[in-house]
Design a protein around this motif. Sequence first.
Motif, PDB file in Angstrom:
ATOM      1  N   GLY A   1      44.087 -39.450  17.808  1.00 21.44           N
ATOM      2  CA  GLY A   1      44.393 -38.335  17.216  1.00 21.44           C
ATOM      3  C   GLY A   1      45.069 -38.127  15.800  1.00 21.44           C
ATOM      4  O   GLY A   1      45.097 -37.216  15.472  1.00 21.44           O
ATOM      5  N   VAL A   2      45.351 -39.365  15.253  1.00 27.82           N
ATOM      6  CA  VAL A   2      46.145 -39.228  13.901  1.00 27.82           C
ATOM      7  C   VAL A   2      45.299 -38.822  12.902  1.00 27.82           C
ATOM      8  O   VAL A   2      45.661 -37.907  12.043  1.00 27.82           O
ATOM      9  N   GLY A   3      44.015 -39.227  12.793  1.00 26.34           N
ATOM     10  CA  GLY A   3      43.058 -38.840  11.949  1.00 26.34           C
ATOM     11  C   GLY A   3      42.849 -37.190  11.880  1.00 26.34           C
ATOM     12  O   GLY A   3      42.683 -36.562  11.072  1.00 26.34           O
ATOM     13  N   ASP A   4      42.649 -36.793  13.199  1.00 24.15           N
ATOM     14  CA  ASP A   4      42.531 -35.215  13.421  1.00 24.15           C
ATOM     15  C   ASP A   4      43.709 -34.820  12.895  1.00 24.15           C
ATOM     16  O   ASP A   4      43.791 -33.608  11.968  1.00 24.15           O
ATOM     17  N   PHE A   5      44.899 -35.177  13.222  1.00 24.17           N
ATOM     18  CA  PHE A   5      46.297 -34.482  12.669  1.00 24.17           C
ATOM     19  C   PHE A   5      46.234 -34.550  11.378  1.00 24.17           C
ATOM     20  O   PHE A   5      46.507 -33.400  10.391  1.00 24.17           O
ATOM     21  N   LEU A   6      45.964 -35.619  10.646  1.00 25.49           N
ATOM     22  CA  LEU A   6      46.139 -35.543   9.195  1.00 25.49           C
ATOM     23  C   LEU A   6      44.973 -34.718   8.515  1.00 25.49           C
ATOM     24  O   LEU A   6      45.054 -33.965   7.507  1.00 25.49           O
ATOM     25  N   MET A   7      43.690 -34.621   9.182  1.00 25.12           N
ATOM     26  CA  MET A   7      42.758 -33.858   8.699  1.00 25.12           C
ATOM     27  C   MET A   7      42.977 -32.386   8.395  1.00 25.12           C
ATOM     28  O   MET A   7      43.057 -31.752   7.946  1.00 25.12           O
TER      29      MET A   7
ATOM     30  N   ASN B   1      29.333 -23.604   7.922  1.00 25.61           N
ATOM     31  CA  ASN B   1      29.519 -22.765   6.818  1.00 25.61           C
ATOM     32  C   ASN B   1      30.623 -21.692   7.332  1.00 25.61           C
ATOM     33  O   ASN B   1      30.696 -20.636   6.755  1.00 25.61           O
ATOM     34  N   CYS B   2      31.228 -22.058   8.451  1.00 28.49           N
ATOM     35  CA  CYS B   2      32.298 -20.914   8.846  1.00 28.49           C
ATOM     36  C   CYS B   2      33.406 -21.474   9.117  1.00 28.49           C
ATOM     37  O   CYS B   2      33.717 -22.431   9.914  1.00 28.49           O
ATOM     38  N   THR B   3      34.503 -21.379   8.136  1.00 31.03           N
ATOM     39  CA  THR B   3      35.630 -21.985   8.158  1.00 31.03           C
ATOM     40  C   THR B   3      36.952 -20.886   8.437  1.00 31.03           C
ATOM     41  O   THR B   3      37.887 -21.302   8.201  1.00 31.03           O
ATOM     42  N   ASN B   4      36.631 -19.776   8.857  1.00 36.65           N
ATOM     43  CA  ASN B   4      37.522 -18.960   9.148  1.00 36.65           C
ATOM     44  C   ASN B   4      38.269 -19.148  10.676  1.00 36.65           C
ATOM     45  O   ASN B   4      38.284 -18.386  11.353  1.00 36.65           O
ATOM     46  N   PHE B   5      38.961 -20.415  10.466  1.00 33.54           N
ATOM     47  CA  PHE B   5      39.660 -20.823  11.796  1.00 33.54           C
ATOM     48  C   PHE B   5      41.043 -21.227  11.426  1.00 33.54           C
ATOM     49  O   PHE B   5      41.248 -21.880  10.471  1.00 33.54           O
TER      50      PHE B   5
ATOM     51  N   LEU C   1      33.684 -29.228   2.311  1.00 31.77           N
ATOM     52  CA  LEU C   1      33.946 -28.311   3.336  1.00 31.77           C
ATOM     53  C   LEU C   1      34.408 -26.923   2.465  1.00 31.77           C
ATOM     54  O   LEU C   1      35.119 -27.038   1.715  1.00 31.77           O
ATOM     55  N   ASP C   2      33.564 -25.937   2.768  1.00 32.39           N
ATOM     56  CA  ASP C   2      33.680 -24.644   2.313  1.00 32.39           C
ATOM     57  C   ASP C   2      34.719 -23.968   2.841  1.00 32.39           C
ATOM     58  O   ASP C   2      34.832 -23.601   4.124  1.00 32.39           O
ATOM     59  N   LEU C   3      35.821 -23.659   1.968  1.00 31.99           N
ATOM     60  CA  LEU C   3      36.955 -22.887   2.739  1.00 31.99           C
ATOM     61  C   LEU C   3      36.939 -21.367   2.139  1.00 31.99           C
ATOM     62  O   LEU C   3      37.997 -20.828   2.397  1.00 31.99           O
ATOM     63  N   ASN C   4      35.685 -20.836   2.007  1.00 37.94           N
ATOM     64  CA  ASN C   4      35.524 -19.327   1.643  1.00 37.94           C
ATOM     65  C   ASN C   4      35.976 -18.830   2.996  1.00 37.94           C
ATOM     66  O   ASN C   4      35.180 -18.730   3.963  1.00 37.94           O
ATOM     67  N   LEU C   5      36.923 -18.077   3.039  1.00 37.54           N
ATOM     68  CA  LEU C   5      37.491 -17.291   4.272  1.00 37.54           C
ATOM     69  C   LEU C   5      36.743 -16.347   4.907  1.00 37.54           C
ATOM     70  O   LEU C   5      36.709 -15.774   5.850  1.00 37.54           O
TER      71      LEU C   5
ATOM     72  N   LYS D   1      33.177 -33.158  12.305  1.00 38.61           N
ATOM     73  CA  LYS D   1      33.817 -32.394  13.282  1.00 38.61           C
ATOM     74  C   LYS D   1      34.700 -31.258  12.618  1.00 38.61           C
ATOM     75  O   LYS D   1      34.797 -30.229  13.269  1.00 38.61           O
ATOM     76  N   HIS D   2      35.147 -31.627  11.499  1.00 38.28           N
ATOM     77  CA  HIS D   2      36.003 -30.632  10.744  1.00 38.28           C
ATOM     78  C   HIS D   2      35.184 -29.609  10.064  1.00 38.28           C
ATOM     79  O   HIS D   2      35.968 -28.874   9.203  1.00 38.28           O
ATOM     80  N   GLY D   3      34.061 -29.744  10.060  1.00 38.14           N
ATOM     81  CA  GLY D   3      33.047 -28.670   9.405  1.00 38.14           C
ATOM     82  C   GLY D   3      32.728 -29.328   7.920  1.00 38.14           C
ATOM     83  O   GLY D   3      32.034 -28.459   7.127  1.00 38.14           O
ATOM     84  N   PHE D   4      32.897 -30.570   7.578  1.00 37.96           N
ATOM     85  CA  PHE D   4      32.169 -30.922   6.326  1.00 37.96           C
ATOM     86  C   PHE D   4      30.826 -31.281   6.221  1.00 37.96           C
ATOM     87  O   PHE D   4      30.344 -31.649   7.537  1.00 37.96           O
ATOM     88  N   GLN D   5      30.217 -30.877   5.460  1.00 42.25           N
ATOM     89  CA  GLN D   5      28.820 -30.929   5.356  1.00 42.25           C
ATOM     90  C   GLN D   5      28.216 -31.904   4.211  1.00 42.25           C
ATOM     91  O   GLN D   5      28.957 -31.960   3.211  1.00 42.25           O
ATOM     92  N   THR D   6      27.194 -32.597   4.298  1.00 45.62           N
ATOM     93  CA  THR D   6      26.698 -33.319   3.434  1.00 45.62           C
ATOM     94  C   THR D   6      26.020 -32.801   2.202  1.00 45.62           C
ATOM     95  O   THR D   6      25.159 -31.910   2.511  1.00 45.62           O
TER      96      THR D   6
END
Length: 183
Positions: free
Chosen positions: A114-120, A13-17, A175-179, A152-157
């Motif tokens: 790393g292409v998937g990471d780059f796109l994500m 729940n922390c996406t302030n990255f 993925l909660d983008l609430n900064l 890995k990029h913060g998505f939750q089920t």
Amino acid sequence: PKTADPQTTPPPNCTNFTLEMDSPSGIALVPFEEAKHLDAFVTLNKEWIQHYFKIEESDVKQLYNAKEVILDAGGKIFVATKGETVVGVCAMVPHGEDFELAKMAVAASTRGQGVGDFLMISAIQWSREQKLKKINLLSNTILEPAIRLYKKHGFQTVRLGSHPDYERCNIVMELDLNLDSCA
């Protein structure tokens, strides 16, 4: 904001990255041009879908009418290239106020580079620029590498089980983008 290495999972729940990543060797993110990239968008997605599942009506709408269904509706298609070759794609598809990360595909020849990471990371950064509150995605738990990438990029089920739009979908992630969700 904090900076995360793409190998680092942000706290729940922390996406302030600020997710920054140098592009993988020789990989560039280029603007989607229908005449130049639509065939690759369709082909890369059909390859993985048909390998595991079958093409569904919603796939046909998004793949063959990408300009109308995705771009003209306010979404975005991300294209990763190596030279002139498209090696990865994904889309942010609008559904009212919500957006779905969809049609992510990486060429077999560049998987694990790393292409998937780059796109994500590109899709998440774009979503933040658009001031979106969250990103949803639909998947299937047999796609274990994809599920690991999303987590890995913060998505939750948020839901397990069948889905009304896709026969193959058995997991919904968000993925909660609430900064303001973390210090």
